[in-house]
Motif scaffolding. Sequence first.
Motif, PDB file in Angstrom:
ATOM      1  N   ALA A 112       0.870  -1.243  -0.068  1.00 40.02           N
ATOM      2  CA  ALA A 112      -0.226  -0.210   0.067  1.00 40.02           C
ATOM      3  C   ALA A 112       0.904   1.387   0.100  1.00 40.02           C
ATOM      4  CB  ALA A 112      -1.008   0.119   0.926  1.00 40.02           C
ATOM      5  N   GLY A 113       0.464   1.921  -1.197  1.00 37.76           N
ATOM      6  CA  GLY A 113       1.513   3.322  -1.270  1.00 37.76           C
ATOM      7  C   GLY A 113       0.835   4.441  -1.162  1.00 37.76           C
ATOM      8  N   LYS A 114       1.167   5.652  -0.910  1.00 37.38           N
ATOM      9  CA  LYS A 114       0.461   6.858  -0.740  1.00 37.38           C
ATOM     10  C   LYS A 114       1.240   8.106  -1.367  1.00 37.38           C
ATOM     11  CE  LYS A 114      -2.943   9.519   1.058  1.00 37.38           C
ATOM     12  NZ  LYS A 114      -4.295   9.529   0.478  1.00 37.38           N
ATOM     13  N   SER A 115       0.862   9.035  -2.110  1.00 36.13           N
ATOM     14  CA  SER A 115       1.362  10.243  -2.516  1.00 36.13           C
ATOM     15  C   SER A 115       0.923  11.075  -1.664  1.00 36.13           C
ATOM     16  CB  SER A 115       0.646  10.540  -3.973  1.00 36.13           C
ATOM     17  OG  SER A 115       0.938   9.791  -4.944  1.00 36.13           O
ATOM     18  N   VAL A 116       2.155  11.933  -1.223  1.00 39.69           N
ATOM     19  CA  VAL A 116       2.028  13.027  -0.146  1.00 39.69           C
ATOM     20  C   VAL A 116       2.600  14.179  -0.952  1.00 39.69           C
ATOM     21  CG1 VAL A 116       1.802  11.480   1.864  1.00 39.69           C
ATOM     22  CG2 VAL A 116       3.758  12.325   1.173  1.00 39.69           C
ATOM     23  N   HIS A 117       2.281  15.538  -0.184  1.00 37.14           N
ATOM     24  CA  HIS A 117       2.903  16.757  -0.599  1.00 37.14           C
ATOM     25  C   HIS A 117       3.442  17.473   0.555  1.00 37.14           C
ATOM     26  CE1 HIS A 117       0.025  14.913  -3.714  1.00 37.14           C
ATOM     27  NE2 HIS A 117       1.289  15.056  -4.553  1.00 37.14           N
ATOM     28  N   SER A 118       3.064  17.059   1.494  1.00 37.17           N
ATOM     29  CA  SER A 118       3.620  18.022   2.865  1.00 37.17           C
ATOM     30  C   SER A 118       3.706  16.989   4.083  1.00 37.17           C
ATOM     31  CB  SER A 118       2.361  18.758   3.087  1.00 37.17           C
ATOM     32  OG  SER A 118       1.359  17.743   3.784  1.00 37.17           O
ATOM     33  N   ILE A 119       4.607  17.645   5.087  1.00 35.29           N
ATOM     34  CA  ILE A 119       5.038  16.832   6.036  1.00 35.29           C
ATOM     35  C   ILE A 119       3.817  16.160   6.838  1.00 35.29           C
ATOM     36  CG2 ILE A 119       5.987  16.979   8.423  1.00 35.29           C
ATOM     37  CD1 ILE A 119       7.814  19.140   7.333  1.00 35.29           C
ATOM     38  N   LYS A 120       2.851  16.991   6.978  1.00 33.19           N
ATOM     39  CA  LYS A 120       1.428  16.752   7.706  1.00 33.19           C
ATOM     40  C   LYS A 120       0.978  15.624   7.020  1.00 33.19           C
ATOM     41  CE  LYS A 120      -2.895  18.363   9.288  1.00 33.19           C
ATOM     42  NZ  LYS A 120      -3.912  19.561   9.231  1.00 33.19           N
ATOM     43  N   GLU A 121       0.892  15.466   5.828  1.00 37.95           N
ATOM     44  CA  GLU A 121       0.247  14.464   4.921  1.00 37.95           C
ATOM     45  C   GLU A 121       1.107  12.938   5.046  1.00 37.95           C
ATOM     46  OE1 GLU A 121      -0.228  15.404   0.731  1.00 37.95           O
ATOM     47  OE2 GLU A 121      -1.723  16.979   1.233  1.00 37.95           O
ATOM     48  N   ALA A 122       2.491  13.206   5.194  1.00 37.04           N
ATOM     49  CA  ALA A 122       3.348  12.198   5.441  1.00 37.04           C
ATOM     50  C   ALA A 122       3.306  11.575   6.721  1.00 37.04           C
ATOM     51  CB  ALA A 122       4.933  12.505   5.214  1.00 37.04           C
ATOM     52  N   ASN A 154      15.116  20.430  -0.175  1.00 33.56           N
ATOM     53  CA  ASN A 154      14.845  20.717   1.102  1.00 33.56           C
ATOM     54  C   ASN A 154      13.837  20.345   1.906  1.00 33.56           C
ATOM     55  OD1 ASN A 154      17.657  21.854   1.398  1.00 33.56           O
ATOM     56  ND2 ASN A 154      16.691  23.867   0.896  1.00 33.56           N
ATOM     57  N   LYS A 155      12.620  20.413   0.913  1.00 35.23           N
ATOM     58  CA  LYS A 155      11.283  20.006   1.483  1.00 35.23           C
ATOM     59  C   LYS A 155      11.129  18.293   1.464  1.00 35.23           C
ATOM     60  CE  LYS A 155       7.208  21.228   2.801  1.00 35.23           C
ATOM     61  NZ  LYS A 155       6.959  22.176   3.755  1.00 35.23           N
ATOM     62  N   LEU A 156      11.876  17.857   0.466  1.00 36.26           N
ATOM     63  CA  LEU A 156      12.016  16.416   0.810  1.00 36.26           C
ATOM     64  C   LEU A 156      12.873  15.921   1.837  1.00 36.26           C
ATOM     65  CD1 LEU A 156      11.876  13.492  -0.588  1.00 36.26           C
ATOM     66  CD2 LEU A 156      14.085  14.202  -1.845  1.00 36.26           C
ATOM     67  N   LYS A 157      14.049  16.544   2.214  1.00 33.76           N
ATOM     68  CA  LYS A 157      14.686  16.436   3.511  1.00 33.76           C
ATOM     69  C   LYS A 157      13.792  16.532   4.684  1.00 33.76           C
ATOM     70  CE  LYS A 157      19.103  17.221   5.424  1.00 33.76           C
ATOM     71  NZ  LYS A 157      20.354  17.939   5.590  1.00 33.76           N
ATOM     72  N   GLU A 158      12.867  17.398   4.569  1.00 30.13           N
ATOM     73  CA  GLU A 158      12.154  17.434   5.864  1.00 30.13           C
ATOM     74  C   GLU A 158      11.120  16.467   6.100  1.00 30.13           C
ATOM     75  OE1 GLU A 158      10.398  21.302   5.721  1.00 30.13           O
ATOM     76  OE2 GLU A 158      12.221  22.469   5.512  1.00 30.13           O
ATOM     77  N   VAL A 159      10.429  16.102   4.903  1.00 27.09           N
ATOM     78  CA  VAL A 159       9.606  14.977   5.018  1.00 27.09           C
ATOM     79  C   VAL A 159      10.297  13.729   5.407  1.00 27.09           C
ATOM     80  CG1 VAL A 159       8.072  13.562   3.574  1.00 27.09           C
ATOM     81  CG2 VAL A 159       8.049  16.063   3.305  1.00 27.09           C
ATOM     82  N   CYS A 160      11.341  13.533   4.943  1.00 26.99           N
ATOM     83  CA  CYS A 160      12.089  12.096   5.127  1.00 26.99           C
ATOM     84  C   CYS A 160      12.472  12.035   6.546  1.00 26.99           C
ATOM     85  CB  CYS A 160      13.108  12.063   4.262  1.00 26.99           C
ATOM     86  SG  CYS A 160      12.867  11.734   2.418  1.00 26.99           S
ATOM     87  N   SER A 161      12.904  13.134   7.367  1.00 24.09           N
ATOM     88  CA  SER A 161      13.194  13.340   8.544  1.00 24.09           C
ATOM     89  C   SER A 161      12.064  13.081   9.516  1.00 24.09           C
ATOM     90  CB  SER A 161      13.974  14.591   8.615  1.00 24.09           C
ATOM     91  OG  SER A 161      12.893  15.685   8.882  1.00 24.09           O
ATOM     92  N   LYS A 162      10.830  13.022   9.114  1.00 22.23           N
ATOM     93  CA  LYS A 162       9.681  13.041   9.871  1.00 22.23           C
ATOM     94  C   LYS A 162       8.953  11.600   9.890  1.00 22.23           C
ATOM     95  CE  LYS A 162       9.829  17.231  11.642  1.00 22.23           C
ATOM     96  NZ  LYS A 162      10.118  17.542  12.852  1.00 22.23           N
TER      97      LYS A 162
END
Length: 215
Positions: A112-122, A154-162
């Motif tokens: 099960a995969g999911k497309s996300v576009h923000s930290i909150k969504e992730a 940078n946004k990718l990095k933030e999401v991955c860190s959360k």
Amino acid sequence: MTITTFPRKDKINFRLIAISNRKLCRKNLADQLLLLAKSGIKAIQIREKDLSAYELLNLAQTVTASVDKYKTKIIINDRLDIALLSKAGGVHSPANGISVKDMRRFSKNMIAGKSVHSIKEAVKAEEAGYDYLIFGPVYRTPEKIKYGKPQGINKLKEVCSKVKIPVFAVGGINQERVKKCLEAGAYGVAAIREFMQSGNPAKTVREFMKELPGN
């Protein structure tokens, strides 16, 4: 370069996803996807939103059967019914797509995969129980121009860190950008145009895999 490792790797045993778009494809889509599987790609997302249920099922069944011996996982965009009928390996849910809870009602083993576009969504998607995320667009890509500016590395990095589940970077990804995505914490990458328009799928897959561990 530091490569992030994640749990659930027994399920997500690939770091490269080819996403389909028959309108960009130079040849018959099923033939192109088979060539990608033969070339060693282990995950293909069939994302043909405008096909009828009949057409999509026919495509999914054809591709799933043809790539089976190459151990390539076929992931169907949003359509759980098509995934189940075609015996695909997973379902990928867009932003407003089917929930992982509903997926699990019918198949506990399906990816099960999911497309996300923000930290909150992730974070929300991880908590819901998805196996992996696709985040983007990281770079500028023609398909996403109408939605605004790219998110950036940078946004990718933030999401991955959360989150702790695998995150795949998408949007303008080519071979030269893989390293930066991994350094930002991405588990892997996904691409459409690079695979759909390639006249030499074997070479394209090989060049991507050179930049990805475990492929």
